[in-house]
Write a protein that holds these residues in place. Structure first.
Motif, PDB file in Angstrom:
ATOM      1  N   ILE A 102      -4.139   1.955  -4.872  1.00 45.59           N
ATOM      2  CA  ILE A 102      -4.134   0.634  -4.239  1.00 45.59           C
ATOM      3  C   ILE A 102      -4.688   0.729  -2.813  1.00 45.59           C
ATOM      4  CG2 ILE A 102      -2.691  -1.258  -3.414  1.00 45.59           C
ATOM      5  CD1 ILE A 102      -0.822  -0.759  -5.745  1.00 45.59           C
ATOM      6  N   CYS A 103      -4.117   1.606  -1.985  1.00 48.33           N
ATOM      7  CA  CYS A 103      -4.586   1.687  -0.612  1.00 48.33           C
ATOM      8  C   CYS A 103      -4.096   2.972   0.042  1.00 48.33           C
ATOM      9  CB  CYS A 103      -4.108   0.491   0.207  1.00 48.33           C
ATOM     10  SG  CYS A 103      -2.301   0.356   0.310  1.00 48.33           S
ATOM     11  N   ALA A 104      -4.757   3.326   1.136  1.00 46.94           N
ATOM     12  CA  ALA A 104      -4.329   4.404   2.011  1.00 46.94           C
ATOM     13  C   ALA A 104      -4.063   3.813   3.387  1.00 46.94           C
ATOM     14  CB  ALA A 104      -5.404   5.484   2.099  1.00 46.94           C
ATOM     15  N   SER A 105      -3.130   4.396   4.127  1.00 50.74           N
ATOM     16  CA  SER A 105      -2.823   3.875   5.459  1.00 50.74           C
ATOM     17  C   SER A 105      -3.996   4.054   6.411  1.00 50.74           C
ATOM     18  CB  SER A 105      -1.570   4.552   6.014  1.00 50.74           C
ATOM     19  OG  SER A 105      -1.694   5.966   5.957  1.00 50.74           O
ATOM     20  N   SER A 106      -4.813   5.073   6.191  1.00 46.05           N
ATOM     21  CA  SER A 106      -6.066   5.229   6.930  1.00 46.05           C
ATOM     22  C   SER A 106      -7.017   6.078   6.106  1.00 46.05           C
ATOM     23  CB  SER A 106      -5.829   5.866   8.306  1.00 46.05           C
ATOM     24  OG  SER A 106      -5.605   7.273   8.188  1.00 46.05           O
ATOM     25  N   THR A 107      -8.310   5.955   6.365  1.00 43.61           N
ATOM     26  CA  THR A 107      -9.327   6.784   5.705  1.00 43.61           C
ATOM     27  C   THR A 107     -10.373   7.148   6.753  1.00 43.61           C
ATOM     28  OG1 THR A 107      -8.983   5.647   3.600  1.00 43.61           O
ATOM     29  CG2 THR A 107     -11.022   6.898   3.849  1.00 43.61           C
ATOM     30  N   ASP A 108     -10.697   8.423   6.825  1.00 44.18           N
ATOM     31  CA  ASP A 108     -11.610   8.870   7.875  1.00 44.18           C
ATOM     32  C   ASP A 108     -13.033   8.407   7.611  1.00 44.18           C
ATOM     33  OD1 ASP A 108     -12.257  10.161  10.254  1.00 44.18           O
ATOM     34  OD2 ASP A 108     -12.808  12.011   9.217  1.00 44.18           O
ATOM     35  N   ASN A 109     -13.589   8.769   6.473  1.00 44.63           N
ATOM     36  CA  ASN A 109     -14.955   8.389   6.128  1.00 44.63           C
ATOM     37  C   ASN A 109     -14.951   7.698   4.758  1.00 44.63           C
ATOM     38  OD1 ASN A 109     -16.421   9.655   8.420  1.00 44.63           O
ATOM     39  ND2 ASN A 109     -15.633  11.555   7.525  1.00 44.63           N
ATOM     40  N   ASP A 110     -14.850   6.389   4.795  1.00 42.37           N
ATOM     41  CA  ASP A 110     -14.817   5.609   3.561  1.00 42.37           C
ATOM     42  C   ASP A 110     -16.245   5.178   3.199  1.00 42.37           C
ATOM     43  OD1 ASP A 110     -13.707   4.295   1.432  1.00 42.37           O
ATOM     44  OD2 ASP A 110     -12.955   2.594   2.576  1.00 42.37           O
ATOM     45  N   PRO A 111     -16.724   5.352   1.968  1.00 43.37           N
ATOM     46  CA  PRO A 111     -15.963   5.712   0.751  1.00 43.37           C
ATOM     47  C   PRO A 111     -15.996   7.197   0.397  1.00 43.37           C
ATOM     48  CG  PRO A 111     -18.113   4.931   0.123  1.00 43.37           C
ATOM     49  CD  PRO A 111     -18.085   4.868   1.628  1.00 43.37           C
ATOM     50  N   LEU A 170      -0.104   7.047   0.925  1.00 40.39           N
ATOM     51  CA  LEU A 170      -1.020   6.753  -0.173  1.00 40.39           C
ATOM     52  C   LEU A 170      -0.244   5.901  -1.181  1.00 40.39           C
ATOM     53  CD1 LEU A 170      -2.592  10.294  -0.735  1.00 40.39           C
ATOM     54  CD2 LEU A 170      -3.556   8.388   0.571  1.00 40.39           C
ATOM     55  N   THR A 171      -0.807   4.766  -1.574  1.00 41.55           N
ATOM     56  CA  THR A 171      -0.101   3.839  -2.454  1.00 41.55           C
ATOM     57  C   THR A 171      -0.865   3.686  -3.766  1.00 41.55           C
ATOM     58  OG1 THR A 171       0.686   2.646  -0.500  1.00 41.55           O
ATOM     59  CG2 THR A 171       0.936   1.551  -2.630  1.00 41.55           C
ATOM     60  N   TYR A 172      -0.125   3.779  -4.873  1.00 43.38           N
ATOM     61  CA  TYR A 172      -0.729   3.747  -6.208  1.00 43.38           C
ATOM     62  C   TYR A 172      -0.013   2.728  -7.086  1.00 43.38           C
ATOM     63  CZ  TYR A 172      -2.574   8.319  -4.797  1.00 43.38           C
ATOM     64  OH  TYR A 172      -3.203   9.335  -4.126  1.00 43.38           O
ATOM     65  N   ARG A 173      -0.718   2.298  -8.144  1.00 40.06           N
ATOM     66  CA  ARG A 173      -0.106   1.490  -9.188  1.00 40.06           C
ATOM     67  C   ARG A 173       0.135   2.360 -10.411  1.00 40.06           C
ATOM     68  NH1 ARG A 173       0.009  -3.480  -8.833  1.00 40.06           N
ATOM     69  NH2 ARG A 173      -1.997  -3.652  -7.747  1.00 40.06           N
ATOM     70  N   LEU A 174       1.351   2.262 -10.972  1.00 38.88           N
ATOM     71  CA  LEU A 174       1.693   3.015 -12.173  1.00 38.88           C
ATOM     72  C   LEU A 174       1.255   2.260 -13.423  1.00 38.88           C
ATOM     73  CD1 LEU A 174       5.269   4.211 -11.148  1.00 38.88           C
ATOM     74  CD2 LEU A 174       3.085   5.403 -10.861  1.00 38.88           C
ATOM     75  N   LEU A 175       1.299   2.936 -14.562  1.00 37.12           N
ATOM     76  CA  LEU A 175       0.810   2.360 -15.811  1.00 37.12           C
ATOM     77  C   LEU A 175       1.616   1.156 -16.271  1.00 37.12           C
ATOM     78  CD1 LEU A 175       0.099   5.673 -17.769  1.00 37.12           C
ATOM     79  CD2 LEU A 175      -1.621   4.006 -17.032  1.00 37.12           C
ATOM     80  N   LYS A 176       2.932   1.185 -16.048  1.00 41.29           N
ATOM     81  CA  LYS A 176       3.808   0.110 -16.531  1.00 41.29           C
ATOM     82  C   LYS A 176       4.767  -0.325 -15.433  1.00 41.29           C
ATOM     83  CE  LYS A 176       2.307   0.027 -20.815  1.00 41.29           C
ATOM     84  NZ  LYS A 176       1.654  -1.173 -21.395  1.00 41.29           N
TER      85      LYS A 176
END
Length: 321
Positions: free
Chosen positions: A51-60, A95-101
């Motif tokens: 879903i998202c990261a709190s920060s990213t150095d060199n996106d993408p 680091l934030t993710y979505r689970l399968l269910k």
């Protein structure tokens, strides 16, 4: 079983026959719920997407997307996520993710720090410690945005809109280039499809700018998604209603409530005695599920006393507070 289905669907039967058919259905529901909870974990990660990261150095080029790939190189280039640099060793990331269910039984989470083989000394940018949060979106649970479809920024407030139903202890992270396992104290019934990985503190300074970074090569969740159970949130303070949807998410045949069915036998006490026995059977089944939940970390599991065992759609509801 065919006779039960005829009774449930409105065929000719006495109130006792219909109540017995309902008990048979409840037996299947409690049995399948217990089976779902104690089955062994699946052979693949329970993560659906980032879903998202709190920060990213060199996106993408250093996006959270690459943490789903177990390899440290993809197509001849390094595959990892990198935070932005910080002058403090205590700065954390998420680091934030979505689970399968919506519901999963989670046993452990695995994480591999990234070793920068292209820098002098091949430093490993691990976190000091890690913690895991499980929960759901409070403001827009029906919206499934992610960095994959481009509808959400990869830099987002780490706790925005989320309600956490389980938070793990903190685990120390080794500064080693290997997939490290963080086994939860006991299997967790994750209420909600959100996993947030808290990366606590930094250990490695980058030579070229003197800042501290965290880099992750891979995140993997060991567990089992529950395909035939969903949940609703009700009331304040919140309590969670587990809704049984039937085999592989297909609704069971609805059944009628007979707990207050009128009958000429009521005057003799025979019917009321029979329903007392039926209610006793329900309580025993609920306690057996409670015993199986004894080894699973979850909010308090209570069979509800003041509401019907099923809703208007025929789903059987089990309450969590």
């Amino acid at each position: 079983m065919e006779e039960d289905k005829m009774s449930i669907s409105g065929g000719p039967s006495s109130s006792k026959d219909l109540a017995w058919a309902n008990l048979n259905m409840e037996y299947r529901v409690y049995g399948k719920l217990a089976h779902e909870l104690i089955r062994s974990h699946v052979g693949k990660s329970c993560i659906l997407e980032p879903i998202c990261a709190s920060s990213t150095d060199n996106d993408p080029d250093e996006s959270i997307i690459y943490t789903l790939d177990p390899r440290d190189r993809e197509g001849g280039r390094p595959s990892y996520w990198s935070s932005k640099g910080d002058s403090s060793r205590d700065a954390s990331e998420t680091l934030t993710y979505r689970l399968l269910k919506d519901l999963s039984v989670v046993h452990e989470v695995k994480l591999r720090p990234f070793q920068a083989y292209f820098q002098r000394g091949t430093p490993i940018y691990s976190a000091k410690a890690v913690r895991f949060r499980f929960g759901y979106s409070s403001s827009s649970p029906g919206i499934k945005s992610s960095v994959l479809d481009g509808s959400m920024s990869s830099d987002r407030s780490p706790c925005e809109d989320y309600v956490w139903t389980y938070i793990s202890p903190e685990y120390p992270v080794l500064q080693e280039d290997k997939l490290q396992s963080f086994k939860l104290p006991r299997p967790v019934l994750s209420i909600g499809d959100i996993l947030q990985v808290d990366l606590l503190g930094r250990v490695q300074q980058q030579e070229m700018d003197g800042l501290y970074y965290i880099c992750v090569c891979h995140v993997y969740v060991v567990g089992r998604p529950l395909s035939s159970i969903s949940f609703n949130v009700q009331g304040q303070p919140s309590r969670y209603i587990l809704k049984y949807l039937g085999h592989e998410g297909h609704p069971e045949i609805p059944f009628e409530d007979t707990s207050r069915a009128a009958s000429p036998e009521d005057e003799t006490g025979t019917t009321s005695d029979w329903y007392s026995i039926a209610e006793r059977i329900r309580q025993i089944r609920a306690r057996r599920v409670l015993e199986m939940l004894g080894n699973i970390a979850v909010a308090n599991f209570i069979p509800h006393d003041n509401q019907e065992d099923s809703d208007e759609d025929g789903n059987i509801n089990l309450f969590l507070e």
